[in-house]
Design a protein around this motif. Structure first.
Motif, PDB file in Angstrom:
ATOM      1  N   GLU A   1       8.267  12.613  -8.881  1.00 32.17           N
ATOM      2  CA  GLU A   1       7.226  13.160  -9.738  1.00 32.17           C
ATOM      3  C   GLU A   1       7.887  13.920 -10.872  1.00 32.17           C
ATOM      4  OE1 GLU A   1       4.466  15.386  -7.356  1.00 32.17           O
ATOM      5  OE2 GLU A   1       4.403  13.820  -5.831  1.00 32.17           O
TER       6      GLU A   1
ATOM      7  N   PRO B   1       9.246  18.171  -0.138  1.00 36.43           N
ATOM      8  CA  PRO B   1       8.694  17.587   1.086  1.00 36.43           C
ATOM      9  C   PRO B   1       9.766  16.937   1.961  1.00 36.43           C
ATOM     10  CG  PRO B   1       7.319  17.034  -0.785  1.00 36.43           C
ATOM     11  CD  PRO B   1       8.565  17.678  -1.345  1.00 36.43           C
TER      12      PRO B   1
ATOM     13  N   ASP C   1       0.842  -1.194   0.000  1.00 38.42           N
ATOM     14  CA  ASP C   1       0.000   0.000   0.000  1.00 38.42           C
ATOM     15  C   ASP C   1       0.878   1.245   0.000  1.00 38.42           C
ATOM     16  OD1 ASP C   1      -2.293  -1.441   0.000  1.00 38.42           O
ATOM     17  OD2 ASP C   1      -2.426  -1.518   2.179  1.00 38.42           O
ATOM     18  N   THR C   2       0.403   2.230  -0.703  1.00 43.57           N
ATOM     19  CA  THR C   2       1.147   3.477  -0.725  1.00 43.57           C
ATOM     20  C   THR C   2       0.176   4.641  -0.627  1.00 43.57           C
ATOM     21  OG1 THR C   2       1.052   3.940  -3.101  1.00 43.57           O
ATOM     22  CG2 THR C   2       2.740   2.397  -2.356  1.00 43.57           C
ATOM     23  N   THR C   3       0.744   5.784  -0.368  1.00 43.46           N
ATOM     24  CA  THR C   3      -0.049   7.009  -0.403  1.00 43.46           C
ATOM     25  C   THR C   3       0.273   7.813  -1.659  1.00 43.46           C
ATOM     26  OG1 THR C   3       1.651   8.019   0.968  1.00 43.46           O
ATOM     27  CG2 THR C   3      -0.314   7.200   2.095  1.00 43.46           C
ATOM     28  N   GLY C   4       1.011   7.205  -2.583  1.00 39.27           N
ATOM     29  CA  GLY C   4       1.318   7.868  -3.834  1.00 39.27           C
ATOM     30  C   GLY C   4       2.654   8.571  -3.804  1.00 39.27           C
ATOM     31  N   SER C   5       3.376   8.450  -4.940  1.00 34.79           N
ATOM     32  CA  SER C   5       4.690   9.076  -5.084  1.00 34.79           C
ATOM     33  C   SER C   5       5.632   8.577  -3.982  1.00 34.79           C
ATOM     34  CB  SER C   5       4.561  10.601  -5.046  1.00 34.79           C
ATOM     35  OG  SER C   5       5.798  11.204  -5.323  1.00 34.79           O
ATOM     36  N   GLU C   6       6.851   9.080  -3.971  1.00 31.98           N
ATOM     37  CA  GLU C   6       7.758   8.736  -2.877  1.00 31.98           C
ATOM     38  C   GLU C   6       8.896   9.732  -2.825  1.00 31.98           C
ATOM     39  OE1 GLU C   6      10.298   5.216  -3.521  1.00 31.98           O
ATOM     40  OE2 GLU C   6       9.159   4.945  -5.346  1.00 31.98           O
ATOM     41  N   ARG C   7       9.447   9.851  -1.655  1.00 33.33           N
ATOM     42  CA  ARG C   7      10.600  10.737  -1.511  1.00 33.33           C
ATOM     43  C   ARG C   7      11.857   9.994  -1.950  1.00 33.33           C
ATOM     44  NH1 ARG C   7      11.939  13.572   3.530  1.00 33.33           N
ATOM     45  NH2 ARG C   7      11.532  11.644   4.649  1.00 33.33           N
TER      46      ARG C   7
ATOM     47  N   PRO D   1       0.903   5.524   7.815  1.00 37.48           N
ATOM     48  CA  PRO D   1       1.248   5.909   6.446  1.00 37.48           C
ATOM     49  C   PRO D   1       1.334   7.430   6.341  1.00 37.48           C
ATOM     50  CG  PRO D   1      -1.046   5.215   6.562  1.00 37.48           C
ATOM     51  CD  PRO D   1      -0.442   4.928   7.902  1.00 37.48           C
ATOM     52  N   LEU D   2       2.375   7.870   5.690  1.00 39.10           N
ATOM     53  CA  LEU D   2       2.573   9.296   5.496  1.00 39.10           C
ATOM     54  C   LEU D   2       2.557   9.590   4.002  1.00 39.10           C
ATOM     55  CD1 LEU D   2       5.502   9.865   8.016  1.00 39.10           C
ATOM     56  CD2 LEU D   2       3.062  10.231   8.388  1.00 39.10           C
ATOM     57  N   PRO D   3       2.346  10.814   3.616  1.00 42.55           N
ATOM     58  CA  PRO D   3       2.434  11.145   2.187  1.00 42.55           C
ATOM     59  C   PRO D   3       3.778  10.708   1.610  1.00 42.55           C
ATOM     60  CG  PRO D   3       1.501  12.971   3.416  1.00 42.55           C
ATOM     61  CD  PRO D   3       1.964  11.973   4.432  1.00 42.55           C
ATOM     62  N   TYR D   4       3.762  10.428   0.338  1.00 43.25           N
ATOM     63  CA  TYR D   4       4.936   9.971  -0.409  1.00 43.25           C
ATOM     64  C   TYR D   4       5.338   8.552  -0.005  1.00 43.25           C
ATOM     65  CZ  TYR D   4       4.817  14.871  -1.390  1.00 43.25           C
ATOM     66  OH  TYR D   4       4.365  16.110  -1.741  1.00 43.25           O
ATOM     67  N   SER D   5       4.328   7.758   0.255  1.00 45.20           N
ATOM     68  CA  SER D   5       4.512   6.311   0.435  1.00 45.20           C
ATOM     69  C   SER D   5       5.472   5.950   1.563  1.00 45.20           C
ATOM     70  CB  SER D   5       4.999   5.687  -0.879  1.00 45.20           C
ATOM     71  OG  SER D   5       4.135   6.017  -1.934  1.00 45.20           O
ATOM     72  N   GLU D   6       5.487   6.757   2.571  1.00 46.78           N
ATOM     73  CA  GLU D   6       6.359   6.455   3.699  1.00 46.78           C
ATOM     74  C   GLU D   6       5.545   6.049   4.918  1.00 46.78           C
ATOM     75  OE1 GLU D   6       9.071   9.593   4.472  1.00 46.78           O
ATOM     76  OE2 GLU D   6      10.118   9.330   2.583  1.00 46.78           O
TER      77      GLU D   6
ATOM     78  N   GLY E   1      14.115  14.868  -3.221  1.00 42.29           N
ATOM     79  CA  GLY E   1      12.854  15.331  -3.791  1.00 42.29           C
ATOM     80  C   GLY E   1      11.834  14.228  -3.769  1.00 42.29           C
ATOM     81  N   VAL E   2      10.882  14.315  -4.676  1.00 40.84           N
ATOM     82  CA  VAL E   2       9.841  13.293  -4.794  1.00 40.84           C
ATOM     83  C   VAL E   2       9.834  12.771  -6.224  1.00 40.84           C
ATOM     84  CG1 VAL E   2       8.418  14.206  -2.943  1.00 40.84           C
ATOM     85  CG2 VAL E   2       8.099  15.071  -5.261  1.00 40.84           C
TER      86      VAL E   2
ATOM     87  N   ASN F   1       4.684  14.570   6.321  1.00 40.46           N
ATOM     88  CA  ASN F   1       5.584  14.819   5.195  1.00 40.46           C
ATOM     89  C   ASN F   1       5.022  15.979   4.389  1.00 40.46           C
ATOM     90  OD1 ASN F   1       7.528  12.907   5.631  1.00 40.46           O
ATOM     91  ND2 ASN F   1       6.728  11.407   4.192  1.00 40.46           N
TER      92      ASN F   1
END
Lengths: 268, 750
Positions: free
Chosen positions: A136, B715, A21-27, B656-661, A133-134, B700
């Motif tokens: 994107e 971020p 599961d993800t919340t979208g994008s990644e650092r 869960p945090l933004p950017y899949s972390e 960065g991310v 994030n």
């Protein structure tokens, strides 16, 4: 039966645990390498300006950084191919797409360290700390110019060389210092230091490398070096300033998008 | 199923005794059962009076009234577990996790069933029937600050997870929490607490002898330097209620007053902390903080007869609120074409509100007998009107001078609701509870700064609230009105109990009123619809002196338009639809000297449009509370010494945090021990015993706190620091007839 039950249990457990599961994008973090344009390092960097001056640079240093990658589009003229431009002439269209460069956009990657780049050296040099960065897509890059001591002597860009045309030889030197003299009406120093809209269609990825090359060949477009000879050479060189056409051209062209090239390699 | 009075006595009496046991601590004293009359449960007075066995339910025993996730928590001996506020009591409810890294008086951030209720938006709070959530609040729609409650006066907490009761109102998205204030321990109780970080708290409670537990008074004064930097506070609170009875009539007048001034450290960038540029408990911006006041009166009357229960309540409240927060440093003040040239001036957000809140509720529950079983129906009405003068401005760093107005609104928000609720028992082992609720939401919002952030030809620079737009002159203000009705059927089916096991199935629709900041003119649906389902099993039995209650359930909730935290606004802002589902296990075991409660919850929250996880919502939450309470085998001057100990353990899985972390897990342990002899009681409290350095809130997002040489524009991980280990000593002096008897040979010493 037991295996099926076990598989089902694992499936349920995996689902419950939120595997994948993800919340979208990644650092991401990536390496950053900077240098001059790719060329034969054994030869001096010589080129001919649009005014017909054959220029050979002996010094070209830039205080590079910070650098940002932005989601805003580059100017329309930078993005469209010659074929597309021909099509635009035949079938003119509204220009809404190209107007987003007027906005602030959104920064998706950054390099928050400053390094001194020898624009005459084609070998890439790693920037300590790299960038982050991310993941994107970016469309443009931004270089923010800050003055730097040391070899740059408190300037953001320093250059020296010789310009020749029709038997006239003009040894020159000069620099770009970011200060209030660059601020235009309605502008600010922050605006003056930013080189925005550098085409950079890249997507930062972890483990990759952002490569930035400084191209000094356009720094003197529009400059006529003869004006410098009206002054007095010091230590054999004419020093241009913001009061002459060479200095004005340099101050503008050193902050032009064309002076920088940005690419991204998914591997280092 | 039907409980005779004798059965009821058997069920209630052990709880009553358990309450007596709890009198060793002041909080436990609140449950010591010294009330001259058995308590009529205020959390659901109508239901309680209408259905004798419901009294047992409300005490956490018997069939759940509205679903497997409906728990009525009597604090009881678990008062021995350290808690810093009334909000902390929510952690006794299954699946509940609270954090509050933004200041002593800031509303708790509540996580429940996959909801990040932030400052209360998804959980309906009431105190003795008075709503707490604040519509049109500048810090977020439904902001719910419970710090105006004196925690020692909270006798019980009814948490209904999910919108399954027609009596639940606005904001009951993840559920509702009803606080009941009472003081069963009569007499006067004066307490002084001193401890870490120069914390001092003086508390005085008074329950006049001869009056019911519903008559009490309490005042509190607390100050602290707070842990780390910029977390000091000064707080004063007064809670008082008079309860009178005459025949079938019971009336109550409640008055509350509260004021706090607190500082907030805000967020810290993790990369700055790792690089040593800032300490874990430090702050970037010491201008952050808040001043809040609340004044409330409520009058309530119940008429309880054999065949009917009538109830009416009215309240009025005045509130003021100002909060300064900075989540992003100096990032957002980018140069605009309508501004004269400027550098970043800082992102300190200044939110302010002045609120007048009036409302009433009334209900009539009528009972009859059919097939030798009690059937009942309730009609009810609810009305609430809030006028809220709210503004949000941006302040220059270090000077606190406003330079930009984000909005300035004059809000009038009304909520009128009618509901019908029935309880049908067609068979001895089948109970149907439910009905329908209709909420009318009305908005009248005057935007006093309707034109901003636009370039108008010829207009001078740096003008706000313009009286011109691109079409020419216009008034700088603009009114937006809207309204709509939300129909919300809700119901629950109970099968059983069979040997203490009851199967519960619940379903319902709920609504959360829209945030006026985002309201369009004549918007047809000024609320977000919620659909919730729940199925579970509840086990509830007594084994000798041990009462055991356990439950397991699955739930699913869909929200039509959710609110997600936005750091640039310092609050939650609109997002797309979301769905949550999960399961929980909870159990509580109680005997006269031991009280153990534990729960573990799994939640999965996803966005409807792309299936991605909703950030910040913890997947797993587990909590254990345990308290032991005994008379020691020694007597001093013929009086027994009683002792108590409590421990609370919280574990929250990485969120869960933004950017899949994923964030860091949280594991904390709190403990308390105490002893009482005669009039005197001494306690020691240790919060965060293990001194875990943990991030309470984790985010994030992009910020630029000028901690590096050049701007940071991508971020990064931020956190709000949870409190380190804190140690307190608490001395309590108990006065009055009940205190004089405590531990005496003729008095139970437990």
């Amino acid at each position: 039966m037991k295996r099926r039950a076990l598989a089902l249990a694992l499936l349920v457990a995996g689902s419950a645990a939120g595997c994948g599961d993800t919340t979208g994008s990644e650092r991401v973090s990536f390496a950053v390498e900077v240098g001059g344009i790719e060329r034969d390092a054994a030869q001096p960097l010589a080129f001919t300006s649009d005014q017909g001056w054959e220029i050979t640079l002996s010094e070209a240093r830039v205080a590079l950084g910070p650098l940002y990658l932005n989601t805003i589009a580059p100017l329309e003229s930078d993005r469209r191919s010659p074929l597309q431009r021909l099509g635009d002439l035949l079938l003119p269209s509204a220009h809404a797409l190209g107007e987003s460069h007027l906005s602030s956009g959104r920064i998706v990657a950054q390099v928050t360290t400053q390094v001194e780049v020898d624009a005459l050296a084609p070998a890439l040099v790693a920037v300590p700390g790299g960038g982050d960065g991310v993941s994107e897509p970016a469309l443009t890059g931004e270089v923010w110019l800050f003055n730097r001591d040391g070899a740059l002597g408190g300037a953001a860009v320093r250059v020296a060389g010789v310009a020749r045309r029709e038997g006239v030889e003009v040894p020159f030197e000069g620099s770009l210092v970011i200060d209030q003299t660059l601020v235009t009406t309605g502008g600010s120093l922050d605006t003056a230091r930013k080189v925005r809209g550098i085409p950079a269609q890249v997507t930062p990825a972890g483990g990759g490398a952002l490569r930035v090359r400084v191209d000094p060949r356009g720094w003197f477009e529009g400059a006529d070096f003869r004006e410098l000879t009206a002054g007095t050479a010091r230590e054999g060189r004419y020093r241009f300033t913001s009061q002459d056409n060479v200095g004005r051209a340099f101050i503008n062209r050193a902050r032009a998008r064309a002076a920088f090239g940005i690419t991204f390699s998914p591997t280092r | 199923m039907e409980a005779s009075p004798r059965t009821l006595t058997r069920r209630v009496a052990p709880r009553f005794c358990a309450c007596i046991c709890a009198c060793v601590s002041l909080r436990a004293a609140a449950a010591s059962g010294q009330s001259p009359t058995p308590a009529v449960e205020p959390a659901e007075p109508a239901a309680a009076a209408a259905e004798p066995e419901a009294s047992a339910v409300i005490r956490g025993r018997g069939a759940p009234p509205r679903g497997a996730g409906d728990v009525n928590i009597t604090v009881g001996q678990l008062a021995s577990v350290p808690r810093s506020s009334a909000g902390d009591l929510l952690r006794l409810a299954p699946g509940m996790f609270l954090s509050n890294g933004l200041g002593e008086g800031h509303a708790d951030q509540v996580f429940l069933r996959g909801f990040d209720a932030r400052s209360g938006q998804d959980l309906e709070f009431t105190v003795n029937g008075v709503p707490v959530n604040e519509p049109a609040h500048p810090h977020g729609q439904g902001y719910a600050d419970t710090h105006f409650l004196i925690p020692e006066l909270v006798e019980s907490l009814h948490v209904l997870e999910g919108p399954f009761d027609p009596r639940q109102g606005d904001f009951a998205v993840a559920g509702s929490a009803q606080y009941t204030l009472r003081l069963p321990a009569r007499g006067a109780h004066i307490q002084y607490r001193v401890g870490s970080f120069n914390t001092h708290r003086v508390l005085a409670l008074w329950g006049p002898d001869g009056e019911s537990a519903g008559t009490f008074g309490g005042v509190e004064l607390a100050t602290s330097d707070g842990y780390g930097q910029n977390r000091s506070f000064e707080r004063a609170t007064a809670n008082a209620q008079y309860e009178g009875r005459s025949g079938s009539l019971t009336w109550r007048v409640l008055a509350m007053s509260y004021g706090i001034r607190y500082r907030s450290a805000g967020v810290v960038r993790e990369d700055d902390f790792q690089a040593g540029r800032i300490g874990f408990y430090d702050t970037y911006d010491p201008a952050q903080g808040s001043e809040v006041s609340r004044h409330l009166v409520s009058a309530e009357v119940d008429s309880t007869r054999t065949a009917s229960v009538l109830r009416a309540q009215a309240w009025a409240s005045l509130r003021s609120f100002r909060l300064r927060e900075n989540f992003t440093g100096s990032l957002l003040d980018v140069q605009q074409p309508f501004q004269s040239p400027h550098a970043q001036r800082g992102d300190l957000i200044d939110q302010a509100a002045s609120t007048v809140d009036v409302g009433m509720r009334a209900s009539a529950r009528l009972r009859t007998t059919w097939q030798a079983r009690t059937q009942s129906v309730e009609f009810g009405a609810y009305a609430r009107h809030n006028t809220v003068d709210s503004t949000q401005q941006r302040l220059r760093a270090t000077t606190d001078v406003p330079y930009l107005t984000d909005y300035s609104l004059d809000n009038s928000v009304s909520n009128l609701a009618l509901y019908l609720d029935a309880e049908l028992r067609p068979l001895g082992w089948v109970v149907l509870r439910g009905g329908i609720r209709a909420d009318l939401f009305q908005y009248d919002v005057l935007d006093r700064c309707a034109v901003r952030g636009v370039t108008v030809r010829g207009a001078p620079l740096d003008q706000e609230c313009l009286s011109a737009d691109r079409s020419g002159y216009r008034s700088p203000t603009q009114r937006r009105t809207s309204g709509g009705v939300a129909w919300q059927p809700r119901g629950a089916l109970f099968l059983g109990p069979w040997k203490g096991v009851t199967v519960a199935l619940s379903a319902g629709l709920g609504a959360r009123s829209a945030d006026p900041v985002y309201l369009g003119n004549d918007q047809q649906l000024p609320f977000s619809p919620i659909t919730a389902l729940e199925g579970g099993v509840v086990f509830d039995r007594r084994f000798g002196s041990l009462a055991l209650n356990a439950r397991a359930l699955y739930y699913r909730t869909h929200v039509g338009q959710d609110l997600i935290f936005n750091e640039t606004e310092g609050r939650n802002t609109l997002a797309s639809g979301t769905t949550r589902q999960g399961a929980l296990l909870a159990a509580r075991a109680t005997n006269p000297w031991l009280d153990l409660a534990a729960h573990v919850t799994y939640a999965r929250a996803t966005f409807d449009d792309d299936g991605r996880l909703v950030p910040y919502v913890p997947g797993w939450v587990a909590r254990f509370d345990g308290a032991v309470h005994r008379a020691l085998p020694w007597r001093i001057r013929g009086r027994a010494v009683t002792a108590s100990a409590g421990v609370g353990v919280t574990w929250v899985a990485p969120r869960p945090l933004p950017y899949s972390e994923r964030g860091e897990a949280i594991f904390t342990v709190d403990a308390q021990v105490g002893a009482r002899w005669a009039y005197y009681e001494l306690g020691f409290i240790a919060q965060n015993v293990l001194d875990a350095q943990y991030a309470w809130g984790q985010y994030n997002f992009t910020s630029d706190f000028r901690s590096r040489e050049y701007p940071t524009l991508v971020p990064a991980r931020h956190f709000t620091a949870g409190p380190p280990r804190q140690l307190f000593v608490v001395f309590t002096l108990h006065l009055g007839a009940a205190a004089a008897r405590h531990g005496a040979p003729t008095e139970p010493a437990r």
